[in-house]
Design a protein around this motif. Sequence first.
Motif, PDB file in Angstrom:
ATOM      1  N   ARG A 305       0.854  -8.512 -10.108  1.00  0.00           N
ATOM      2  CA  ARG A 305       0.891  -8.275  -8.652  1.00  0.00           C
ATOM      3  C   ARG A 305       2.205  -7.611  -8.245  1.00  0.00           C
ATOM      4  O   ARG A 305       2.215  -6.725  -7.373  1.00  0.00           O
ATOM      5  N   GLU A 306       3.305  -8.029  -8.871  1.00  0.00           N
ATOM      6  CA  GLU A 306       4.598  -7.435  -8.574  1.00  0.00           C
ATOM      7  C   GLU A 306       4.630  -5.961  -8.995  1.00  0.00           C
ATOM      8  O   GLU A 306       5.135  -5.100  -8.254  1.00  0.00           O
ATOM      9  N   ILE A 307       4.096  -5.655 -10.179  1.00  0.00           N
ATOM     10  CA  ILE A 307       4.094  -4.270 -10.666  1.00  0.00           C
ATOM     11  C   ILE A 307       3.204  -3.393  -9.788  1.00  0.00           C
ATOM     12  O   ILE A 307       3.583  -2.261  -9.433  1.00  0.00           O
ATOM     13  N   ILE A 308       2.034  -3.908  -9.437  1.00  0.00           N
ATOM     14  CA  ILE A 308       1.116  -3.140  -8.578  1.00  0.00           C
ATOM     15  C   ILE A 308       1.778  -2.836  -7.238  1.00  0.00           C
ATOM     16  O   ILE A 308       1.682  -1.716  -6.713  1.00  0.00           O
ATOM     17  N   SER A 309       2.471  -3.822  -6.710  1.00  0.00           N
ATOM     18  CA  SER A 309       3.186  -3.611  -5.442  1.00  0.00           C
ATOM     19  C   SER A 309       4.257  -2.533  -5.604  1.00  0.00           C
ATOM     20  O   SER A 309       4.407  -1.647  -4.749  1.00  0.00           O
ATOM     21  N   GLY A 310       4.971  -2.569  -6.734  1.00  0.00           N
ATOM     22  CA  GLY A 310       6.024  -1.576  -6.961  1.00  0.00           C
ATOM     23  C   GLY A 310       5.472  -0.176  -7.170  1.00  0.00           C
ATOM     24  O   GLY A 310       6.041   0.809  -6.670  1.00  0.00           O
ATOM     25  N   LEU A 311       4.362  -0.056  -7.891  1.00  0.00           N
ATOM     26  CA  LEU A 311       3.773   1.261  -8.145  1.00  0.00           C
ATOM     27  C   LEU A 311       3.069   1.832  -6.915  1.00  0.00           C
ATOM     28  O   LEU A 311       2.716   3.019  -6.895  1.00  0.00           O
ATOM     29  N   SER A 312       2.860   1.012  -5.919  1.00  0.00           N
ATOM     30  CA  SER A 312       2.212   1.473  -4.690  1.00  0.00           C
ATOM     31  C   SER A 312       3.213   2.020  -3.674  1.00  0.00           C
ATOM     32  O   SER A 312       2.829   2.458  -2.578  1.00  0.00           O
ATOM     33  N   GLN A 313       4.505   2.034  -4.021  1.00  0.00           N
ATOM     34  CA  GLN A 313       5.544   2.560  -3.124  1.00  0.00           C
ATOM     35  C   GLN A 313       5.572   4.100  -3.216  1.00  0.00           C
ATOM     36  O   GLN A 313       4.719   4.720  -3.840  1.00  0.00           O
ATOM     37  N   ASP A 314       6.561   4.693  -2.602  1.00  0.00           N
ATOM     38  CA  ASP A 314       6.736   6.144  -2.687  1.00  0.00           C
ATOM     39  C   ASP A 314       6.990   6.524  -4.143  1.00  0.00           C
ATOM     40  O   ASP A 314       7.385   5.692  -4.969  1.00  0.00           O
ATOM     41  N   SER A 317      10.433   5.595  -5.891  1.00  0.00           N
ATOM     42  CA  SER A 317      10.588   4.158  -6.140  1.00  0.00           C
ATOM     43  C   SER A 317       9.600   3.689  -7.207  1.00  0.00           C
ATOM     44  O   SER A 317       9.930   2.861  -8.071  1.00  0.00           O
ATOM     45  N   ALA A 318       8.371   4.245  -7.155  1.00  0.00           N
ATOM     46  CA  ALA A 318       7.339   3.850  -8.123  1.00  0.00           C
ATOM     47  C   ALA A 318       7.724   4.269  -9.541  1.00  0.00           C
ATOM     48  O   ALA A 318       7.487   3.528 -10.505  1.00  0.00           O
ATOM     49  N   LYS A 320      10.709   4.502 -10.760  1.00  0.00           N
ATOM     50  CA  LYS A 320      11.728   3.572 -11.243  1.00  0.00           C
ATOM     51  C   LYS A 320      11.073   2.291 -11.762  1.00  0.00           C
ATOM     52  O   LYS A 320      11.443   1.782 -12.829  1.00  0.00           O
ATOM     53  N   VAL A 321      10.093   1.783 -11.030  1.00  0.00           N
ATOM     54  CA  VAL A 321       9.365   0.577 -11.472  1.00  0.00           C
ATOM     55  C   VAL A 321       8.633   0.860 -12.782  1.00  0.00           C
ATOM     56  O   VAL A 321       8.666   0.051 -13.717  1.00  0.00           O
ATOM     57  N   LEU A 322       7.980   2.019 -12.863  1.00  0.00           N
ATOM     58  CA  LEU A 322       7.201   2.374 -14.049  1.00  0.00           C
ATOM     59  C   LEU A 322       8.099   2.492 -15.276  1.00  0.00           C
ATOM     60  O   LEU A 322       7.744   2.026 -16.366  1.00  0.00           O
ATOM     61  N   LYS A 323       9.263   3.123 -15.115  1.00  0.00           N
ATOM     62  CA  LYS A 323      10.181   3.263 -16.247  1.00  0.00           C
ATOM     63  C   LYS A 323      10.653   1.886 -16.747  1.00  0.00           C
ATOM     64  O   LYS A 323      10.805   1.680 -17.955  1.00  0.00           O
ATOM     65  N   ASP A 324      10.879   0.982 -15.824  1.00  0.00           N
ATOM     66  CA  ASP A 324      11.276  -0.374 -16.226  1.00  0.00           C
ATOM     67  C   ASP A 324      10.150  -1.065 -17.003  1.00  0.00           C
ATOM     68  O   ASP A 324      10.378  -1.760 -18.002  1.00  0.00           O
ATOM     69  N   VAL A 325       8.912  -0.853 -16.552  1.00  0.00           N
ATOM     70  CA  VAL A 325       7.753  -1.447 -17.217  1.00  0.00           C
ATOM     71  C   VAL A 325       7.621  -0.890 -18.634  1.00  0.00           C
ATOM     72  O   VAL A 325       7.415  -1.632 -19.590  1.00  0.00           O
ATOM     73  N   LEU A 326       7.764   0.436 -18.761  1.00  0.00           N
ATOM     74  CA  LEU A 326       7.658   1.073 -20.081  1.00  0.00           C
ATOM     75  C   LEU A 326       8.764   0.584 -21.014  1.00  0.00           C
ATOM     76  O   LEU A 326       8.533   0.342 -22.203  1.00  0.00           O
ATOM     77  N   LYS A 327       9.940   0.414 -20.471  1.00  0.00           N
ATOM     78  CA  LYS A 327      11.089  -0.023 -21.278  1.00  0.00           C
ATOM     79  C   LYS A 327      10.860  -1.433 -21.812  1.00  0.00           C
ATOM     80  O   LYS A 327      11.232  -1.743 -22.952  1.00  0.00           O
ATOM     81  N   ASN A 328      10.221  -2.278 -21.016  1.00  0.00           N
ATOM     82  CA  ASN A 328      10.015  -3.677 -21.390  1.00  0.00           C
ATOM     83  C   ASN A 328       8.743  -3.892 -22.198  1.00  0.00           C
ATOM     84  O   ASN A 328       8.529  -5.013 -22.709  1.00  0.00           O
TER      85      ASN A 328
END
Length: 330
Positions: A305-314, A317-318, A320-328
């Motif tokens: 839910r947190e990732i979906i919320s982050g990827l739904s931003q501009d 910002s999205a 940045k969230v995606l790169k963090d997800v890929l890194k982890n």
Amino acid sequence: MSQELEKRQGELNIKKSSLSKEQKTFNKLIQQIAALRQELAELTAILDKQRQHYIKHISPFVQQLTGLRTQLVVLMNGFMTLSKGLSDYEKEDLRGLILHLLQDIFRYQQGEPEGELLDIFNALSDTTYQDISEQYLAKLRVAAAEEETLPAPVTASKRERYKEEKERLLDALRRKNIQQLYRQLAKFFHPDLEQDPGKIQLKEELMKQLIIAKENEDLLSMLQLEIQWIEQEDRHPDQLTNDKLHLYNTTLKEQVKDLQEQIQSLFNHPKYEFLQGFAKTPQSARFIDWKSEKNNLDNLLYGFREIISGLSQDTKSALKVLKDVLKNNT
């Protein structure tokens, strides 16, 4: 050293020092079949128990998670077409992550994949979902092939076709093993073929039990009947000829192979295959810690839910969230 040897169930009651090669093989196969029968029965009982627990306590959370994974796949796939923001390496990692999510979705969703999810999988995967399914079904068709032609599957919709054929072929493989054993035992048990009047009544009773076991598709009872017959056929089993033992051993080897195939295919049956998400083998399914799995699902639900919320931003910002997800996750 004592010459007296304890007789194990199903073994020839003779001194080990005087065992021929065929007699040693017979005893080994009887023990192997008994162990495989027990393993198959225990695994089936364990998987049934785990399946019931999953349906009652875990499935609702898994369905929620499948819905969130679906949203996440659609959102992530949108970044695959960006001309800027992601390197080629990051896009390759993203492709792998999306395919991994899709595999989890396909494992737990009701029915076969279709629509947007299927299009995404086929676009990103090196092999289409249909090709993967057909390759697997082709292996099952070969294994389940019998002398008679298999009946064509009757399906209500295209959505159910793969699941129905897969289940049908696995059941056909099990019935094939039962049919083969029935034919073998019917030759031994048929009273009309018995010359010894003292054995006719015994064979009539064994034949009745064999027919009942076949009608119930009870492979384990059929195997027990065979071992019972082999033990009773001769008053002095140590006097069985090597030719007769060789015939028995050939049949027993086939049964070992059939039981091994049933154990190996058990985890792939549609009734149990979703448990592969919680255990790597049917044997390890008995050790599933459902309390920990429930906690893991709660954490995944929160994280998705947190990732979906982050990827739904501009977009900035999205990304940045995606790169963090890929890194982890790579």
